[in-house]
Design a protein around this motif. Structure first.
Motif, PDB file in Angstrom:
ATOM      1  N   ILE A  69       0.861  -1.297  -0.010  1.00  0.00           N
ATOM      2  CA  ILE A  69       0.247   0.003  -0.143  1.00  0.00           C
ATOM      3  C   ILE A  69       0.801   1.253  -0.111  1.00  0.00           C
ATOM      4  CG2 ILE A  69      -1.610   1.410   1.228  1.00  0.00           C
ATOM      5  CD1 ILE A  69      -3.079  -1.055  -0.148  1.00  0.00           C
ATOM      6  N   TRP A  70       1.957   1.256   0.724  1.00  0.00           N
ATOM      7  CA  TRP A  70       2.857   2.360   0.804  1.00  0.00           C
ATOM      8  C   TRP A  70       3.753   2.657  -0.408  1.00  0.00           C
ATOM      9  CZ3 TRP A  70       1.761   5.514   4.498  1.00  0.00           C
ATOM     10  CH2 TRP A  70       1.145   5.134   5.718  1.00  0.00           C
ATOM     11  N   ILE A  71       3.995   1.480  -1.295  1.00  0.00           N
ATOM     12  CA  ILE A  71       4.831   1.599  -2.177  1.00  0.00           C
ATOM     13  C   ILE A  71       3.719   2.182  -3.351  1.00  0.00           C
ATOM     14  CG2 ILE A  71       5.960   0.083  -3.993  1.00  0.00           C
ATOM     15  CD1 ILE A  71       6.792  -1.623  -1.777  1.00  0.00           C
ATOM     16  N   SER A  72       2.542   1.848  -3.239  1.00  0.00           N
ATOM     17  CA  SER A  72       1.473   2.184  -4.459  1.00  0.00           C
ATOM     18  C   SER A  72       1.516   3.856  -4.419  1.00  0.00           C
ATOM     19  CB  SER A  72       0.286   1.679  -4.205  1.00  0.00           C
ATOM     20  OG  SER A  72      -0.472   2.056  -2.982  1.00  0.00           O
ATOM     21  N   ILE A  73       1.683   4.448  -3.531  1.00  0.00           N
ATOM     22  CA  ILE A  73       1.610   5.939  -3.269  1.00  0.00           C
ATOM     23  C   ILE A  73       2.853   6.334  -4.285  1.00  0.00           C
ATOM     24  CG2 ILE A  73       1.770   7.886  -2.041  1.00  0.00           C
ATOM     25  CD1 ILE A  73       0.865   6.303   0.515  1.00  0.00           C
ATOM     26  N   PRO A  74       4.075   6.281  -4.267  1.00  0.00           N
ATOM     27  CA  PRO A  74       4.827   6.834  -5.234  1.00  0.00           C
ATOM     28  C   PRO A  74       4.571   6.307  -6.622  1.00  0.00           C
ATOM     29  CG  PRO A  74       6.245   5.353  -3.923  1.00  0.00           C
ATOM     30  CD  PRO A  74       4.638   5.685  -3.019  1.00  0.00           C
ATOM     31  N   PHE A  75       4.093   5.210  -6.739  1.00  0.00           N
ATOM     32  CA  PHE A  75       3.864   4.610  -8.119  1.00  0.00           C
ATOM     33  C   PHE A  75       2.797   5.413  -8.855  1.00  0.00           C
ATOM     34  CE2 PHE A  75       5.431   0.085  -9.059  1.00  0.00           C
ATOM     35  CZ  PHE A  75       6.524   0.036  -8.408  1.00  0.00           C
ATOM     36  N   SER A  76       1.752   5.609  -7.970  1.00  0.00           N
ATOM     37  CA  SER A  76       0.414   6.163  -8.514  1.00  0.00           C
ATOM     38  C   SER A  76       0.833   7.713  -8.920  1.00  0.00           C
ATOM     39  CB  SER A  76      -0.650   6.130  -7.875  1.00  0.00           C
ATOM     40  OG  SER A  76      -0.597   6.536  -6.359  1.00  0.00           O
ATOM     41  N   MET A  77       1.585   8.293  -8.060  1.00  0.00           N
ATOM     42  CA  MET A  77       2.012   9.653  -8.170  1.00  0.00           C
ATOM     43  C   MET A  77       2.885   9.909  -9.408  1.00  0.00           C
ATOM     44  SD  MET A  77       2.723  10.955  -4.176  1.00  0.00           S
ATOM     45  CE  MET A  77       3.470  12.533  -4.817  1.00  0.00           C
ATOM     46  N   PHE A  78       4.028   8.895  -9.365  1.00  0.00           N
ATOM     47  CA  PHE A  78       4.740   9.025 -10.696  1.00  0.00           C
ATOM     48  C   PHE A  78       4.001   8.775 -11.971  1.00  0.00           C
ATOM     49  CE2 PHE A  78       8.720   7.402  -8.260  1.00  0.00           C
ATOM     50  CZ  PHE A  78       8.840   8.541  -7.322  1.00  0.00           C
ATOM     51  N   TYR A  79       3.171   7.915 -11.865  1.00  0.00           N
ATOM     52  CA  TYR A  79       2.285   7.700 -13.013  1.00  0.00           C
ATOM     53  C   TYR A  79       1.227   8.677 -13.497  1.00  0.00           C
ATOM     54  CZ  TYR A  79      -1.195   4.946 -16.072  1.00  0.00           C
ATOM     55  OH  TYR A  79      -1.725   4.586 -17.317  1.00  0.00           O
ATOM     56  N   ILE A  80       0.880   9.399 -12.533  1.00  0.00           N
ATOM     57  CA  ILE A  80      -0.204  10.741 -12.943  1.00  0.00           C
ATOM     58  C   ILE A  80       0.759  11.564 -13.504  1.00  0.00           C
ATOM     59  CG2 ILE A  80      -1.532  12.283 -11.839  1.00  0.00           C
ATOM     60  CD1 ILE A  80      -2.441  10.090  -9.997  1.00  0.00           C
ATOM     61  N   GLU A 133       6.599   6.490 -24.019  1.00  0.00           N
ATOM     62  CA  GLU A 133       6.814   6.699 -22.502  1.00  0.00           C
ATOM     63  C   GLU A 133       5.126   6.516 -21.851  1.00  0.00           C
ATOM     64  OE1 GLU A 133       8.818  10.203 -21.946  1.00  0.00           O
ATOM     65  OE2 GLU A 133      10.841   9.149 -21.873  1.00  0.00           O
ATOM     66  N   ILE A 134       4.207   7.029 -22.653  1.00  0.00           N
ATOM     67  CA  ILE A 134       2.867   6.719 -22.004  1.00  0.00           C
ATOM     68  C   ILE A 134       2.523   5.260 -22.306  1.00  0.00           C
ATOM     69  CG2 ILE A 134       0.381   7.200 -22.578  1.00  0.00           C
ATOM     70  CD1 ILE A 134       1.267   9.889 -23.314  1.00  0.00           C
ATOM     71  N   PRO A 181       9.743   8.277 -17.780  1.00  0.00           N
ATOM     72  CA  PRO A 181       8.475   9.097 -18.299  1.00  0.00           C
ATOM     73  C   PRO A 181       8.219  10.163 -17.519  1.00  0.00           C
ATOM     74  CG  PRO A 181       8.168   6.623 -18.408  1.00  0.00           C
ATOM     75  CD  PRO A 181       9.680   6.889 -17.561  1.00  0.00           C
ATOM     76  N   MET A 182       8.244  10.114 -16.277  1.00  0.00           N
ATOM     77  CA  MET A 182       7.872  11.204 -15.417  1.00  0.00           C
ATOM     78  C   MET A 182       8.830  12.667 -15.615  1.00  0.00           C
ATOM     79  SD  MET A 182       7.886  11.464 -11.402  1.00  0.00           S
ATOM     80  CE  MET A 182       9.554  11.309 -10.958  1.00  0.00           C
ATOM     81  N   LEU A 183      10.152  12.257 -15.518  1.00  0.00           N
ATOM     82  CA  LEU A 183      11.143  13.303 -15.592  1.00  0.00           C
ATOM     83  C   LEU A 183      11.503  13.876 -17.092  1.00  0.00           C
ATOM     84  CD1 LEU A 183      13.945  12.265 -13.061  1.00  0.00           C
ATOM     85  CD2 LEU A 183      11.942  13.938 -12.712  1.00  0.00           C
TER      86      LEU A 183
END
Length: 312
Positions: free
Chosen positions: A27-38, A72-73, A287-289
């Motif tokens: 659950i905690w790992i999913s937070i940066p994952f989802s933020m990076f993806y958005i 990248e998308i 893809p984020m940077l």
């Protein structure tokens, strides 16, 4: 040892285990994952939108940026939604066809991404070494043709991968120690002869990363030679500044995948969770940077993006 045939049994469900050893922290790992993806989606779709709307940006360099954004998308979308469903909902099952499809499109976008980076290197070479002929050498039509060549190469190289995986029998366990269907992770759960798969996986690496890095290296060797012939230090700096964005993107893109490839084959001492986290970050961080890097380093694009932001 009992085995199941990958080809004949379409009812087999494979289990994507996520990040082994860190299940409690999913659950905690999913937070940066989802933020990076958005952030990745926002950045890359912004590039596509601004370039499409602004006719002054309908130039080879920005068309290449759009190609990079599309790949990248595609790369992160192949992986992140399924990874988040594992982290949030515990949906670890994936059908054989779904697994092969995910792997095919992931490696397809990856190979196209590498081809775009090579073309961007060629773009910088022409801009620095033949600036007076830039407009005649790199037309929009030629960039489109180079993109098509990259797509054809990617399809021809990647298509055999799921086809030869179908012949493998799998042992009693169908658990893949990963968040997505990576080729070597699938090979490792087979109890059949995997020499063909391992060899072809190496062929793909050599024909994409190996060949493309060689071409980029030769391109920058010619760029450095051309820059050294310029007597003015100011001109030196200006010429090299035009390459900094591409070099930064290239380092971020190739370094993690080389590490991931080497650790899969030779890094038995590296913990599985470290390898899998880095393999995921490779698909999320560049893809984020990359849109941010090009937005900061490219004045014309930065100004156009700023114009749309001010209108909001």
């Amino acid at each position: 040892m009992s085995a199941f045939n990958f080809t004949s049994s379409g009812l087999i469900t494979l289990i994507l285990n996520g990040i082994p050893g860190l299940e409690a922290a999913h659950i905690w790992i999913s937070i940066p994952f989802s933020m990076f993806y958005i952030i990745s989606l926002l950045g890359n779709f912004t590039v596509l939108f601004v370039v499409a709307k602004e006719e002054t940006l309908h130039k080879p360099m920005y068309l290449l940026l759009c190609m990079l954004a599309l790949t990248e998308i595609g790369m992160c979308t192949c992986v992140v939604p399924k990874a988040l469903s594992i982290f949030w909902l515990g949906f670890k099952g994936i059908t054989v066809d779904g697994c092969l499809t995910q792997m095919f499109f992931l490696y397809l976008f990856d190979a196209m991404h590498s081809a775009v980076l090579v073309t961007m290197g060629f773009d910088r070479y022409v801009a620095i070494c033949n600036p007076l002929r830039y407009a005649t050498i790199l037309t929009n039509a030629r960039i489109a043709k180079l993109g098509l060549v990259g797509l054809i190469r990617a399809v021809l190289l990647v298509l055999p991968l799921p086809l030869i995986l179908q012949r493998l029998p799998f042992c009693a366990t169908h658990v893949i120690l990963h968040t997505y269907c990576e080729h070597m992770a699938l090979v490792k759960i087979s109890c059949g002869d995997t020499r063909v798969n391992r060899t072809y996986g190496l062929v793909i690496i050599l024909m994409t990363i190996g060949l493309d890095l060689t071409l980029i290296g030769l391109t920058y060797w010619q760029i450095i030679r051309a820059v050294l012939r310029i007597s003015s230090k100011k001109a030196h700096q200006k010429a090299l500044n035009t390459c900094t964005a591409h070099i930064s993107v290239m380092l971020m893109s190739y370094s993690p995948i080389l590490f991931s490839t080497l650790t899969h084959r030779f890094g038995q001492g590296i913990p599985a969770h470290v390898h899998i986290l880095l393999a995921n970050l490779y698909l999320l961080v560049p893809p984020m940077l990359n849109p941010i890097i090009y937005g900061v380093k490219t004045k014309e694009l930065r100004n156009k993006v700023g114009k749309y932001i001010c209108r909001m």
